[in-house]
Design a protein around this motif. Structure first.
Motif, short mmCIF file in Angstrom:
data_model
loop_
_atom_site.label_atom_id
_atom_site.label_comp_id
_atom_site.label_asym_id
_atom_site.label_seq_id
_atom_site.Cartn_x
_atom_site.Cartn_y
_atom_site.Cartn_z
N VAL A 199 6.28 -1.32 -28.92
CA VAL A 199 6.62 -1.00 -30.31
C VAL A 199 7.60 -2.04 -30.85
CG1 VAL A 199 7.70 0.70 -31.84
CG2 VAL A 199 6.14 1.45 -30.05
N CYS A 200 8.56 -2.45 -30.05
CA CYS A 200 9.52 -3.48 -30.47
C CYS A 200 8.80 -4.77 -30.81
CB CYS A 200 10.56 -3.72 -29.38
SG CYS A 200 11.76 -2.39 -29.20
N GLU A 201 7.84 -5.16 -29.98
CA GLU A 201 7.07 -6.37 -30.24
C GLU A 201 6.25 -6.21 -31.51
OE1 GLU A 201 4.69 -7.55 -26.88
OE2 GLU A 201 6.42 -7.47 -25.53
N MET A 202 5.64 -5.05 -31.68
CA MET A 202 4.79 -4.78 -32.84
C MET A 202 5.58 -4.85 -34.14
SD MET A 202 2.84 -1.20 -33.48
CE MET A 202 1.11 -1.23 -33.83
N LEU A 203 6.80 -4.29 -34.15
CA LEU A 203 7.61 -4.23 -35.35
C LEU A 203 8.62 -5.37 -35.47
CD1 LEU A 203 8.37 -0.39 -35.40
CD2 LEU A 203 6.55 -1.63 -36.60
N LEU A 244 15.12 0.20 -32.28
CA LEU A 244 14.14 1.26 -32.02
C LEU A 244 14.85 2.55 -31.63
CD1 LEU A 244 11.20 2.16 -31.77
CD2 LEU A 244 11.24 1.33 -29.40
N GLN A 245 15.89 2.44 -30.80
CA GLN A 245 16.67 3.62 -30.42
C GLN A 245 17.29 4.27 -31.65
OE1 GLN A 245 17.29 5.10 -27.28
NE2 GLN A 245 18.16 6.68 -28.58
N GLN A 246 17.81 3.47 -32.58
CA GLN A 246 18.41 4.02 -33.80
C GLN A 246 17.36 4.72 -34.65
OE1 GLN A 246 21.83 3.87 -34.37
NE2 GLN A 246 21.23 5.48 -35.80
N TYR A 247 16.17 4.13 -34.77
CA TYR A 247 15.07 4.76 -35.51
C TYR A 247 14.71 6.11 -34.89
CZ TYR A 247 14.12 0.35 -38.01
OH TYR A 247 14.19 -0.77 -38.80
N ARG A 248 14.70 6.16 -33.55
CA ARG A 248 14.43 7.43 -32.87
C ARG A 248 15.53 8.45 -33.16
NH1 ARG A 248 14.34 5.97 -27.08
NH2 ARG A 248 14.92 8.14 -26.91
N ASP A 249 16.78 8.01 -33.04
CA ASP A 249 17.91 8.91 -33.28
C ASP A 249 17.91 9.45 -34.71
OD1 ASP A 249 18.70 8.41 -30.68
OD2 ASP A 249 20.31 7.02 -31.24
N ASP A 250 17.52 8.61 -35.66
CA ASP A 250 17.49 9.00 -37.07
C ASP A 250 16.23 9.78 -37.45
OD1 ASP A 250 19.90 7.67 -37.33
OD2 ASP A 250 19.05 5.89 -38.29
N GLY A 251 15.30 9.91 -36.51
CA GLY A 251 14.07 10.64 -36.78
C GLY A 251 13.07 9.87 -37.62
N LEU A 252 13.20 8.56 -37.67
CA LEU A 252 12.29 7.75 -38.49
C LEU A 252 10.95 7.52 -37.81
CD1 LEU A 252 14.80 5.04 -39.78
CD2 LEU A 252 13.90 7.02 -41.01
N ILE A 253 10.97 7.46 -36.48
CA ILE A 253 9.75 7.20 -35.72
C ILE A 253 9.55 8.33 -34.71
CG2 ILE A 253 8.65 5.68 -34.05
CD1 ILE A 253 9.89 3.33 -35.38
N PHE A 291 8.25 10.26 -31.44
CA PHE A 291 8.05 9.81 -30.06
C PHE A 291 7.78 11.00 -29.17
CE2 PHE A 291 12.50 10.68 -30.58
CZ PHE A 291 12.89 11.30 -29.40
N ILE A 292 7.29 10.71 -27.98
CA ILE A 292 7.00 11.72 -26.98
C ILE A 292 7.83 11.39 -25.74
CG2 ILE A 292 5.21 12.67 -25.47
CD1 ILE A 292 3.23 11.72 -27.73
N LYS A 293 8.51 12.38 -25.21
CA LYS A 293 9.31 12.15 -24.02
C LYS A 293 8.72 12.96 -22.88
CE LYS A 293 14.01 12.04 -22.34
NZ LYS A 293 15.42 12.23 -22.64
N SER A 318 -0.92 5.61 -33.82
CA SER A 318 -1.24 6.16 -35.14
C SER A 318 0.03 6.61 -35.87
CB SER A 318 -2.23 7.31 -35.03
OG SER A 318 -1.68 8.36 -34.26
N ASP A 319 1.03 7.12 -35.13
CA ASP A 319 2.30 7.51 -35.76
C ASP A 319 3.04 6.29 -36.30
OD1 ASP A 319 1.91 10.20 -35.22
OD2 ASP A 319 3.14 10.18 -33.40
N ILE A 320 3.03 5.20 -35.54
CA ILE A 320 3.70 3.97 -35.98
C ILE A 320 3.03 3.44 -37.24
CG2 ILE A 320 4.33 1.61 -35.34
CD1 ILE A 320 5.78 3.82 -33.72
N ILE A 321 1.72 3.42 -37.25
CA ILE A 321 0.98 2.94 -38.42
C ILE A 321 1.25 3.82 -39.63
CG2 ILE A 321 -1.35 2.61 -39.37
CD1 ILE A 321 -2.14 1.71 -36.49
#
Length: 99
Positions: free
Chosen positions: A47-51, A58-67, A69-71, A81-84
């Motif tokens: 995802v980092c490479e893609m964006l 990426l960690q900040q985007y996850r923390d902020d709920g912008l992207i 993810f599945i853990k 599909s979620d990233i797109i």
């Protein structure tokens, strides 16, 4: 009857074939991902490479709920599909009219 390994050329040809197969398998493992119910799952690094962002971003985007993810245990995965969808939802068109 000639057996494999009777000459250096045979051994070199066999070794080249094995190395070629190994390289193809490494390429497939890196760039082709199996589908799970039609979905492609990406690692954080992918995802980092893609964006074109850092792991910290990426960690900040996850923390902020912008992207989304599945853990699973300690592994974090992202649906392609979620990233797109996130990219499409945040796409802004600039409407400039020329004088």
């Amino acid at each position: 009857m000639k057996q494999i390994g009777d000459s250096n050329e045979d051994m070199l040809a066999l070794l080249e074939a094995v190395v070629g197969i190994k390289n193809e398998l490494l390429y497939i493992r890196e760039y082709f991902h199996p589908l799970l119910k039609g979905e492609i799952y990406l690692s954080g690094e992918q995802v980092c490479e893609m964006l074109h962002i850092s792991k910290r971003t990426l960690q900040q985007y996850r923390d902020d709920g912008l992207i989304p993810f599945i853990k699973l245990e300690r592994k974090i995965l992202f649906r392609e599909s979620d990233i797109i969808k996130v990219l499409e939802d945040n796409h802004t068109r600039i409407n400039k009219t020329l004088p």
